[in-house]
Design a protein around this motif. Structure first.
Motif, mmCIF file in Angstrom:
data_model
loop_
_atom_site.group_PDB
_atom_site.id
_atom_site.type_symbol
_atom_site.label_atom_id
_atom_site.label_comp_id
_atom_site.label_asym_id
_atom_site.label_seq_id
_atom_site.Cartn_x
_atom_site.Cartn_y
_atom_site.Cartn_z
ATOM 1 N N UNK A 1 18.780 8.167 -46.520
ATOM 2 C CA UNK A 1 17.724 8.731 -45.703
ATOM 3 C C UNK A 1 16.416 8.150 -46.251
ATOM 4 N N UNK A 2 15.760 7.497 -45.291
ATOM 5 C CA UNK A 2 14.374 6.968 -45.673
ATOM 6 C C UNK A 2 13.366 8.046 -45.115
ATOM 7 N N UNK A 3 13.476 8.568 -44.036
ATOM 8 C CA UNK A 3 12.447 9.524 -43.443
ATOM 9 C C UNK A 3 12.496 9.761 -42.181
ATOM 10 N N UNK A 4 11.748 10.680 -41.611
ATOM 11 C CA UNK A 4 11.617 10.829 -40.118
ATOM 12 C C UNK A 4 10.271 11.003 -39.667
ATOM 13 N N UNK A 5 10.005 10.479 -38.267
ATOM 14 C CA UNK A 5 8.859 10.315 -37.684
ATOM 15 C C UNK A 5 9.031 10.679 -36.295
ATOM 16 N N UNK A 6 7.685 11.451 -35.877
ATOM 17 C CA UNK A 6 7.691 11.974 -34.599
ATOM 18 C C UNK A 6 6.839 10.816 -33.682
ATOM 19 N N UNK A 7 7.519 10.583 -32.408
ATOM 20 C CA UNK A 7 6.842 9.823 -31.370
ATOM 21 C C UNK A 7 6.825 10.560 -30.018
ATOM 22 N N UNK A 8 5.856 11.361 -29.973
ATOM 23 C CA UNK A 8 5.894 12.105 -28.654
ATOM 24 C C UNK A 8 6.925 13.329 -28.786
ATOM 25 N N UNK A 9 7.802 13.178 -27.787
ATOM 26 C CA UNK A 9 8.950 14.072 -27.600
ATOM 27 C C UNK A 9 10.211 13.351 -28.558
ATOM 28 N N UNK A 10 10.096 12.204 -29.235
ATOM 29 C CA UNK A 10 10.916 11.828 -29.658
ATOM 30 C C UNK A 10 10.836 11.690 -31.247
ATOM 31 N N UNK A 11 12.315 11.957 -31.848
ATOM 32 C CA UNK A 11 12.276 12.139 -33.283
ATOM 33 C C UNK A 11 12.873 10.951 -33.927
ATOM 34 N N UNK A 12 12.403 9.826 -34.678
ATOM 35 C CA UNK A 12 12.860 8.596 -35.198
ATOM 36 C C UNK A 12 13.482 9.011 -36.635
ATOM 37 N N UNK A 13 14.715 8.916 -36.973
ATOM 38 C CA UNK A 13 15.126 9.155 -38.232
ATOM 39 C C UNK A 13 15.546 7.763 -39.048
ATOM 40 N N UNK A 14 14.907 7.385 -40.037
ATOM 41 C CA UNK A 14 15.167 5.954 -40.505
ATOM 42 C C UNK A 14 16.318 6.060 -41.571
ATOM 43 N N UNK A 15 17.362 5.300 -41.648
ATOM 44 C CA UNK A 15 18.518 5.347 -42.481
ATOM 45 C C UNK A 15 18.802 3.961 -43.071
ATOM 46 N N UNK A 16 19.613 4.088 -43.967
ATOM 47 C CA UNK A 16 20.113 2.625 -44.625
ATOM 48 C C UNK A 16 20.972 1.946 -43.428
ATOM 49 N N UNK A 17 20.820 0.822 -43.385
ATOM 50 C CA UNK A 17 21.557 0.104 -42.439
ATOM 51 C C UNK A 17 22.740 -0.543 -43.087
ATOM 52 N N UNK A 18 24.133 -0.337 -42.489
ATOM 53 C CA UNK A 18 25.303 -1.070 -42.668
ATOM 54 C C UNK A 18 25.776 -2.258 -41.910
ATOM 55 N N UNK A 19 25.413 -3.386 -42.454
ATOM 56 C CA UNK A 19 25.670 -4.645 -41.663
ATOM 57 C C UNK A 19 27.107 -4.648 -41.052
ATOM 58 N N UNK A 20 27.995 -4.203 -41.694
ATOM 59 C CA UNK A 20 29.358 -4.416 -41.472
ATOM 60 C C UNK A 20 29.846 -3.460 -40.158
ATOM 61 N N UNK A 21 29.164 -2.436 -40.075
ATOM 62 C CA UNK A 21 29.516 -1.344 -38.974
ATOM 63 C C UNK A 21 30.437 -0.393 -39.379
ATOM 64 N N UNK A 22 31.131 0.271 -38.540
ATOM 65 C CA UNK A 22 32.030 1.291 -38.944
ATOM 66 C C UNK A 22 33.361 0.597 -39.187
ATOM 67 N N UNK A 23 34.200 1.647 -39.883
ATOM 68 C CA UNK A 23 35.581 1.118 -39.948
ATOM 69 C C UNK A 23 36.252 1.025 -38.702
ATOM 70 N N UNK A 24 35.892 1.945 -37.526
ATOM 71 C CA UNK A 24 36.438 1.888 -36.287
ATOM 72 C C UNK A 24 36.114 0.602 -35.902
ATOM 73 N N UNK A 25 35.010 0.100 -35.944
ATOM 74 C CA UNK A 25 34.419 -1.217 -35.456
ATOM 75 C C UNK A 25 35.316 -2.372 -35.972
ATOM 76 N N UNK A 26 35.273 -2.344 -37.265
ATOM 77 C CA UNK A 26 36.190 -3.319 -38.072
ATOM 78 C C UNK A 26 37.501 -3.597 -37.460
ATOM 79 N N UNK A 27 38.243 -2.338 -37.464
ATOM 80 C CA UNK A 27 39.391 -2.351 -36.998
ATOM 81 C C UNK A 27 40.025 -3.224 -35.677
ATOM 82 N N UNK A 28 38.969 -3.380 -34.916
ATOM 83 C CA UNK A 28 39.034 -4.244 -33.798
ATOM 84 C C UNK A 28 39.412 -5.734 -34.053
#
Length: 332
Positions: A91-118
């Motif tokens: 988790x890198x942090x959260x930021x407010x943008x009007x009524x929206x909340x942005x949560x910045x997280x680590x990015x996993x290039x490979x995606x989910x296991x569910x995706x890779x199973x396809x």
């Protein structure tokens, strides 16, 4: 005093990689450093409002016992406390943008296991990959459970693989602290992965603890081996929960994999929570110890396989597969 930078000065949103019940997830760039991140964006207008979104950032620094009960507030606070947890999305942090909340997280290039199973033959994973994924998930669960955290939604769609093959658990949207021996009684999670004590629902007042994650891990292995969790053909969630209560715990067949893997699944899928092994005990099983010297880099093969499949016309599971995105997002 210097004016605080807006979220648009800090992050640039790129393509959408998933949508779920609580917002959308995007690949993004941290502008000052150029690092790629995952951006979860929650629009409180879409959720009907009712909360002061300015409270969310303040909640991050509060102790768990003094946390606001709103799900998204709770989620941000929990993520902040798990910054140094092994095999958990950073988790890198959260930021407010009007009524929206942005949560910045680590990015996993490979995606989910569910995706890779396809991209795998028959939509299932080979055991040599499954054992490594499970080993790394157990390391994360061991940490979480000792910290008093129950994830409550372990499944292939919530397990991510990085470009280096690292395994990370994501989506803490329904996770909860359960410290001091207290048990939970909330009906929450995704039905097909629910433990029997959770699936009891409104019939009685069920109580449960971190062993619900162990059951979900067993179902997740079944999902990787079979391509789908048990009862995947049943579209009604309440019918699924009823089946979980009335049928015997699922088991893998002899043709599904090694005896050690089948024994491991049986240790997870015990009807009584007290009969299930803990994460630490499961790490000591013969099946997991057999892969002790295998590096996570072996999982990069799954990413290369998926990339090749996508080049030939495959569609990313995060957008196309409804099962992969039921109540969860890929880069949460």
């Amino acid at each position: 005093m210097a004016q605080q930078q807006s979220v648009h000065q800090l992050y640039r949103r790129l393509e959408t990689i998933g949508r779920g019940a609580y917002g959308s997830v995007h690949k993004g760039v941290h502008i000052p450093s150029g690092n790629v991140v995952a951006l979860k964006i929650i629009n409180f207008d879409d959720e009907g409002g009712g909360d002061d979104v300015a409270d969310i950032q303040r909640e991050v620094s509060r102790p768990a016992s003094d946390r606001n009960s709103h799900q998204n507030v709770h989620k941000v606070a929990l993520l902040a406390q798990l910054r140094d947890a092994p095999n958990i999305t950073k988790y890198y942090g959260c930021h407010l943008d009007g009524p929206r909340l942005w949560i910045a997280m680590e990015y996993a290039q490979g995606g989910s296991v569910r995706t890779l199973m396809k991209a795998c033959r028959d939509g299932i994973l080979e055991e040599k990959f499954i054992v490594i994924i499970v080993r790394e998930v157990l390391i994360a669960l061991s940490y979480l459970h000792k910290a008093g955290v129950i994830h409550r939604d372990i499944k292939c769609a919530n397990i991510l693989i990085t470009d280096r093959g690292n395994v990370m658990i994501c989506d803490f949207g329904v996770s909860v602290f359960s410290t001091g021996g207290n048990k939970r009684h909330t009906l929450i999670g995704t039905p097909m992965w629910m433990a029997p004590e959770v699936a009891l629902g409104s019939q009685v007042v069920p109580t449960y603890d971190h062993k619900v994650d162990i059951w979900s891990l067993g179902i997740t292995i079944y999902e990787m081996v079979k391509g789908m969790p048990p009862h995947a053909h049943v579209m009604d969630g309440f019918k699924v929960m009823n089946l979980i209560q009335k049928t015997k715990p699922p088991r893998l067949n002899e043709e599904d994999g090694s005896k050690d893997m089948r024994d491991f699944v049986s240790h997870c899928l015990r009807e009584q929570a007290t009969d299930r092994l803990s994460a630490d005990e499961l790490l000591k099983t013969k099946w997991i110890k057999s892969a002790a010297r295998t590096n996570v880099s072996i999982l990069k093969e799954l990413i290369m396989r998926y990339d090749a499949w996508k080049q030939t016309g495959g569609t990313r599971a995060s957008i196309a597969d409804p099962l992969a995105w039921e109540e969860a997002e890929e880069n949460e």
